[in-house]
Design a protein around this motif. Structure first.
Motif, PDB file in Angstrom:
ATOM      1  N   SER A   1       0.824  -1.210   0.000  1.00 37.51           N
ATOM      2  CA  SER A   1       0.000   0.000   0.000  1.00 37.51           C
ATOM      3  C   SER A   1       0.859   1.263   0.000  1.00 37.51           C
ATOM      4  O   SER A   1       0.489   2.282  -0.573  1.00 37.51           O
ATOM      5  N   GLN A   2       2.032   1.196   0.632  1.00 43.38           N
ATOM      6  CA  GLN A   2       2.934   2.358   0.628  1.00 43.38           C
ATOM      7  C   GLN A   2       3.696   2.494  -0.689  1.00 43.38           C
ATOM      8  O   GLN A   2       4.244   3.559  -0.980  1.00 43.38           O
ATOM      9  N   ALA A   3       3.773   1.417  -1.465  1.00 42.43           N
ATOM     10  CA  ALA A   3       4.580   1.432  -2.691  1.00 42.43           C
ATOM     11  C   ALA A   3       3.821   2.120  -3.823  1.00 42.43           C
ATOM     12  O   ALA A   3       2.595   2.072  -3.888  1.00 42.43           O
ATOM     13  N   ASN A   4       4.558   2.767  -4.712  1.00 47.07           N
ATOM     14  CA  ASN A   4       3.954   3.283  -5.946  1.00 47.07           C
ATOM     15  C   ASN A   4       4.665   2.733  -7.184  1.00 47.07           C
ATOM     16  O   ASN A   4       4.433   3.196  -8.293  1.00 47.07           O
ATOM     17  N   ALA A   5       5.515   1.730  -6.979  1.00 50.76           N
ATOM     18  CA  ALA A   5       6.250   1.149  -8.101  1.00 50.76           C
ATOM     19  C   ALA A   5       6.710  -0.256  -7.738  1.00 50.76           C
ATOM     20  O   ALA A   5       6.858  -0.589  -6.561  1.00 50.76           O
ATOM     21  N   LEU A   6       6.903  -1.071  -8.768  1.00 53.43           N
ATOM     22  CA  LEU A   6       7.593  -2.348  -8.605  1.00 53.43           C
ATOM     23  C   LEU A   6       8.948  -2.202  -9.285  1.00 53.43           C
ATOM     24  O   LEU A   6       9.031  -2.043 -10.512  1.00 53.43           O
ATOM     25  N   LEU A   7       9.996  -2.229  -8.482  1.00 50.54           N
ATOM     26  CA  LEU A   7      11.363  -2.159  -8.998  1.00 50.54           C
ATOM     27  C   LEU A   7      11.719  -3.560  -9.508  1.00 50.54           C
ATOM     28  O   LEU A   7      11.555  -4.543  -8.786  1.00 50.54           O
ATOM     29  N   ILE A   8      12.189  -3.641 -10.740  1.00 52.19           N
ATOM     30  CA  ILE A   8      12.386  -4.955 -11.356  1.00 52.19           C
ATOM     31  C   ILE A   8      13.869  -5.301 -11.425  1.00 52.19           C
ATOM     32  O   ILE A   8      14.661  -4.566 -12.002  1.00 52.19           O
ATOM     33  N   ARG A   9      14.217  -6.434 -10.824  1.00 54.23           N
ATOM     34  CA  ARG A   9      15.605  -6.892 -10.895  1.00 54.23           C
ATOM     35  C   ARG A   9      15.675  -8.175 -11.712  1.00 54.23           C
ATOM     36  O   ARG A   9      15.018  -9.173 -11.389  1.00 54.23           O
ATOM     37  N   PRO A  10      16.490  -8.186 -12.773  1.00 55.06           N
ATOM     38  CA  PRO A  10      16.619  -9.399 -13.588  1.00 55.06           C
ATOM     39  C   PRO A  10      17.234 -10.536 -12.773  1.00 55.06           C
ATOM     40  O   PRO A  10      17.906 -10.283 -11.762  1.00 55.06           O
TER      41      PRO A  10
ATOM     42  N   GLY B   1      19.677 -12.989 -11.283  1.00 50.46           N
ATOM     43  CA  GLY B   1      21.124 -12.951 -11.134  1.00 50.46           C
ATOM     44  C   GLY B   1      21.747 -11.569 -11.229  1.00 50.46           C
ATOM     45  O   GLY B   1      22.971 -11.446 -11.374  1.00 50.46           O
ATOM     46  N   ASP B   2      20.931 -10.530 -11.143  1.00 52.39           N
ATOM     47  CA  ASP B   2      21.439  -9.157 -11.271  1.00 52.39           C
ATOM     48  C   ASP B   2      22.522  -8.889 -10.224  1.00 52.39           C
ATOM     49  O   ASP B   2      22.360  -9.204  -9.046  1.00 52.39           O
ATOM     50  N   ALA B   3      23.621  -8.304 -10.664  1.00 50.69           N
ATOM     51  CA  ALA B   3      24.741  -7.998  -9.762  1.00 50.69           C
ATOM     52  C   ALA B   3      24.327  -6.924  -8.752  1.00 50.69           C
ATOM     53  O   ALA B   3      23.332  -6.239  -8.950  1.00 50.69           O
ATOM     54  N   PRO B   4      25.092  -6.806  -7.657  1.00 51.49           N
ATOM     55  CA  PRO B   4      24.783  -5.738  -6.694  1.00 51.49           C
ATOM     56  C   PRO B   4      24.793  -4.382  -7.391  1.00 51.49           C
ATOM     57  O   PRO B   4      25.559  -4.169  -8.335  1.00 51.49           O
ATOM     58  N   ARG B   5      23.939  -3.471  -6.937  1.00 51.59           N
ATOM     59  CA  ARG B   5      23.795  -2.152  -7.558  1.00 51.59           C
ATOM     60  C   ARG B   5      24.095  -1.067  -6.542  1.00 51.59           C
ATOM     61  O   ARG B   5      23.677  -1.169  -5.381  1.00 51.59           O
ATOM     62  N   ASP B   6      24.806  -0.042  -6.998  1.00 51.59           N
ATOM     63  CA  ASP B   6      25.103   1.099  -6.129  1.00 51.59           C
ATOM     64  C   ASP B   6      23.987   2.141  -6.203  1.00 51.59           C
ATOM     65  O   ASP B   6      23.259   2.200  -7.191  1.00 51.59           O
ATOM     66  N   ALA B   7      23.903   2.956  -5.161  1.00 51.02           N
ATOM     67  CA  ALA B   7      23.010   4.114  -5.220  1.00 51.02           C
ATOM     68  C   ALA B   7      23.419   4.953  -6.429  1.00 51.02           C
ATOM     69  O   ALA B   7      24.607   5.082  -6.735  1.00 51.02           O
ATOM     70  N   GLY B   8      22.423   5.500  -7.118  1.00 54.20           N
ATOM     71  CA  GLY B   8      22.707   6.330  -8.285  1.00 54.20           C
ATOM     72  C   GLY B   8      22.649   5.563  -9.597  1.00 54.20           C
ATOM     73  O   GLY B   8      22.478   6.159 -10.658  1.00 54.20           O
ATOM     74  N   GLU B   9      22.771   4.228  -9.557  1.00 51.73           N
ATOM     75  CA  GLU B   9      22.619   3.444 -10.787  1.00 51.73           C
ATOM     76  C   GLU B   9      21.158   3.474 -11.232  1.00 51.73           C
ATOM     77  O   GLU B   9      20.249   3.665 -10.433  1.00 51.73           O
ATOM     78  N   THR B  10      20.960   3.275 -12.526  1.00 52.72           N
ATOM     79  CA  THR B  10      19.611   3.337 -13.094  1.00 52.72           C
ATOM     80  C   THR B  10      18.989   1.944 -13.124  1.00 52.72           C
ATOM     81  O   THR B  10      19.636   0.989 -13.538  1.00 52.72           O
ATOM     82  N   VAL B  11      17.748   1.843 -12.668  1.00 50.65           N
ATOM     83  CA  VAL B  11      17.034   0.557 -12.680  1.00 50.65           C
ATOM     84  C   VAL B  11      15.667   0.739 -13.341  1.00 50.65           C
ATOM     85  O   VAL B  11      15.177   1.858 -13.479  1.00 50.65           O
ATOM     86  N   ASP B  12      15.077  -0.368 -13.755  1.00 51.31           N
ATOM     87  CA  ASP B  12      13.747  -0.359 -14.355  1.00 51.31           C
ATOM     88  C   ASP B  12      12.671  -0.470 -13.285  1.00 51.31           C
ATOM     89  O   ASP B  12      12.872  -1.118 -12.260  1.00 51.31           O
ATOM     90  N   TYR B  13      11.531   0.164 -13.553  1.00 55.42           N
ATOM     91  CA  TYR B  13      10.394  -0.051 -12.658  1.00 55.42           C
ATOM     92  C   TYR B  13       9.091   0.023 -13.438  1.00 55.42           C
ATOM     93  O   TYR B  13       9.038   0.538 -14.557  1.00 55.42           O
ATOM     94  N   LEU B  14       8.071  -0.517 -12.784  1.00 52.58           N
ATOM     95  CA  LEU B  14       6.711  -0.515 -13.313  1.00 52.58           C
ATOM     96  C   LEU B  14       5.898   0.344 -12.345  1.00 52.58           C
ATOM     97  O   LEU B  14       5.864   0.041 -11.152  1.00 52.58           O
ATOM     98  N   PRO B  15       5.266   1.435 -12.811  1.00 56.25           N
ATOM     99  CA  PRO B  15       4.435   2.214 -11.881  1.00 56.25           C
ATOM    100  C   PRO B  15       3.211   1.389 -11.468  1.00 56.25           C
ATOM    101  O   PRO B  15       2.664   0.659 -12.288  1.00 56.25           O
ATOM    102  N   ILE B  16       2.810   1.455 -10.217  1.00 55.11           N
ATOM    103  CA  ILE B  16       1.575   0.753  -9.802  1.00 55.11           C
ATOM    104  C   ILE B  16       0.643   1.746  -9.101  1.00 55.11           C
ATOM    105  O   ILE B  16       1.056   2.819  -8.741  1.00 55.11           O
TER     106      ILE B  16
END
Lengths: 390, 390
Positions: free
Chosen positions: B364-373, B375-390
């Protein structure tokens, strides 16, 4: 001329948040929650298994340990006894963890023979139990003043909220004026066109969660306008379209003033859509939009939508603007804030070449209004600009 | 396990675009246009003035030129005569430009005395005339296969389209199963919880433009499930919730197969929501979603929404994913595609710390689903990721 933000502020003074009504949960999606709503129970209401497996005592869990199956706990039907030493209860996902157990061994790590199981796994870190109240406790509230998304509806259901207090839908009366207008499907005379603004605005208003009541088209006579104003009745907001500028045939303002409206007439520093009329007529807030098709729709996004959100209890904060890179350069902007029909593709935005405010074809192709501040300097491709999704 | 995209492709094989129906324009907003719709007239239907002013011959326009006012052209009431040399016609915005005239001098640049006007301006580059058909010509089509936005509705009105061919709304039957469930507002027994998935999914389905028919909750008996399947009737898609994994109490698949379903059972490489059942029962497409609240909703976004869009005639293309910068780092992803509840704030996205699939409060607090492929490698803050608005 006054800036867009100042015009919006003056329009906000005409409306206020509406009262609330109660609707069944199944009809609450998209409505605005009128106040905090608190859960009447814990969720889960008991410690629940998160897997299919066997409930045991954690202290007894180790590879090759054996347990006697003394019962079953299924979702909806718990095990009423107590799990003693060396005992286990077959358990399914979502079922209550029986008294005496504090660990669920997943069924993939168990060998069962008759009523005896043997643990075959190596990794027993996760208890596979969701503690009582892990999602929410009785009294946890979903805060009011939010539009209810599908996830909120699921949460309210889970909180056992059967009926929901929501803000009443604002009722907007839409009055298109002008001798040149006929309704879609009618046969226009040689000097006539088809009314399009009231249909476009109705769609926008309903999409925002308000109701639109379309009044018959008023003709360019005082009598016709008076009749139309009477039909607006008890709407929360009367929206007139056209007839609000200073031309000799623009009667709307004159008749409204005759009927007692405290009129305000603004020239707003914006393109498209400069003239705007607003006031209060017999207690009803009224806004007069330009008759030009694209101007009416842009003023709908810029002025009407925020007024509706305010009435719905969503506050006077505007939805945050979005940003995108310019796909093509833009020249110097004039003294008015310009809302350019534009197309977002990926993370780039391109304004249409022809911004003539009579072109509905261009509006229909657009999915954004690119916003240029008054006097904005020329912009290169790749620079970041603000836009409003439409 | 199969990838999400492959599961979606198999589900697409179960459904097809639905037929069309005709609705009044005022009810067409949000519906999907079922075919190209062509304008039955030019817009504007005549050369029209874009300003209030005076219609003259362009060849006669210069500072201090004088003209005799011989008539008036108002919106809806053109001037029936012809503008001769040295003559002018008073004209208003939207009115037909009379024969013999090809230029409109705006009223602010005219001095009028009785029936004579004198031009007082210095800049006469703009004729202030919208040519006939400048917006669209008769035969210009709005292409089918699009969801009708408010701007499209305004355009269709202007094209004089009174009724609109739209894709029929898909009818989805929603069947929640399980002895543990009661309806919101009821009093749950000590081992029971409140059905939330069917309510959240109904909201999602209706938001997508389909209809949701909620069936009575089916109990964990073959008889109850058979009755429920009968009630699904002629729905375009039957959605069962829960009871579709491999536990001893998961009867749904067994009963569906008894009733003749060609069953497919997928383990999808995704989190949350691994098990998915799909097939065709008595000619009706059927999909079985996990009973876990968040899994059901995520599978709704990932599988059900694309199936509905396909049935609506919007094609099998998914809406493009959006991108945002990570507000906080993320660890290594496991072997399954992970749909993380997340919050978009500005142009940054932050995944919630607790992704347990039982937590509706987090959904209920979320407004997006962040999608990780997978086996996705660790990600740093500032990297770009895909999301689906919900």
């Amino acid at each position: 001329m006054i800036p867009v933000a100042e015009a919006r502020q003056r329009l906000f003074d005409l409306v206020a948040p509406l009262g609330s009504e109660t609707v069944p949960l199944a009809e609450a999606a998209g409505r605005v929650l009128a106040g905090d709503v608190a859960a009447t129970r814990d969720q889960p209401p008991f410690a629940a298994s998160s897997m299919d497996g066997y409930a045991v005592k954690r202290a007894e869990v180790e590879r090759d340990a054996m347990f006697r199956v003394v019962g079953e706990s299924a979702a909806g039907h718990g095990f009423s006894g107590r799990v003693g030493p060396g005992e286990t209860v077959r358990i399914f996902t979502g079922a209550p963890v029986p008294d005496g157990a504090d660990f669920v061994v997943i069924q993939e790590e168990v060998a069962r023979r008759g009523e005896v199981i043997t643990l075959t796994g190596d990794d027993y870190r996760n208890a596979n139990i969701r503690p009582r109240g892990a999602d929410f406790r009785s009294g946890t509230a979903l805060p009011g003043g939010r539009r209810l998304a599908p996830g909120d509806i699921a949460l309210l259901a889970s909180m056992n909220i059967g009926t929901v207090p929501v803000t009443r839908r604002p009722v907007l009366a839409l009055l298109a004026t002008g001798d040149e207008l006929v309704m879609p499907g009618d046969t226009p005379g040689p000097d006539q066109i088809v009314a399009s603004n009231s249909f476009g605005l109705k769609a926008m208003i309903e999409d925002l969660g308000a109701s639109a009541r379309m009044l018959p088209i008023a003709r360019d006579t005082e009598n016709s306008l008076r009749t139309a104003f009477d039909l607006a009745g008890d709407a929360d907001l009367l929206v007139t379209i056209g007839g609000a500028s200073v031309g000799d045939h623009d009667l709307v303002g004159r008749v409204a003033v005759d009927l007692g409206m405290e009129q305000a007439f603004y020239k707003v520093a914006m393109r498209p859509g400069k003239p705007l009329m607003a006031g209060r007529l017999r207690g009803t807030a009224m806004i007069g939009l330009p008759g030009n098709p694209v101007s009416a729709m842009v003023c709908g996004h810029v002025f009407l939508a925020p007024m509706i959100r305010l009435m719905l209890g969503l506050g006077a904060d505007l939805p945050p603007l979005r940003q995108a890179r310019l796909a093509a350069p833009l020249g110097q902007n004039g003294p008015r804030e310009h809302y350019m029909r534009a197309l977002i593709e990926g993370d780039a935005v391109r304004a249409f070449d022809n911004q003539d405010s009579s072109l509905l074809t261009v509006l229909s192709q657009a999915n954004a209004l690119l916003i240029r501040p008054p006097g904005d300097a020329p912009r290169d491709a790749g620079e970041t600009v603000d836009y409003l999704p439409i």
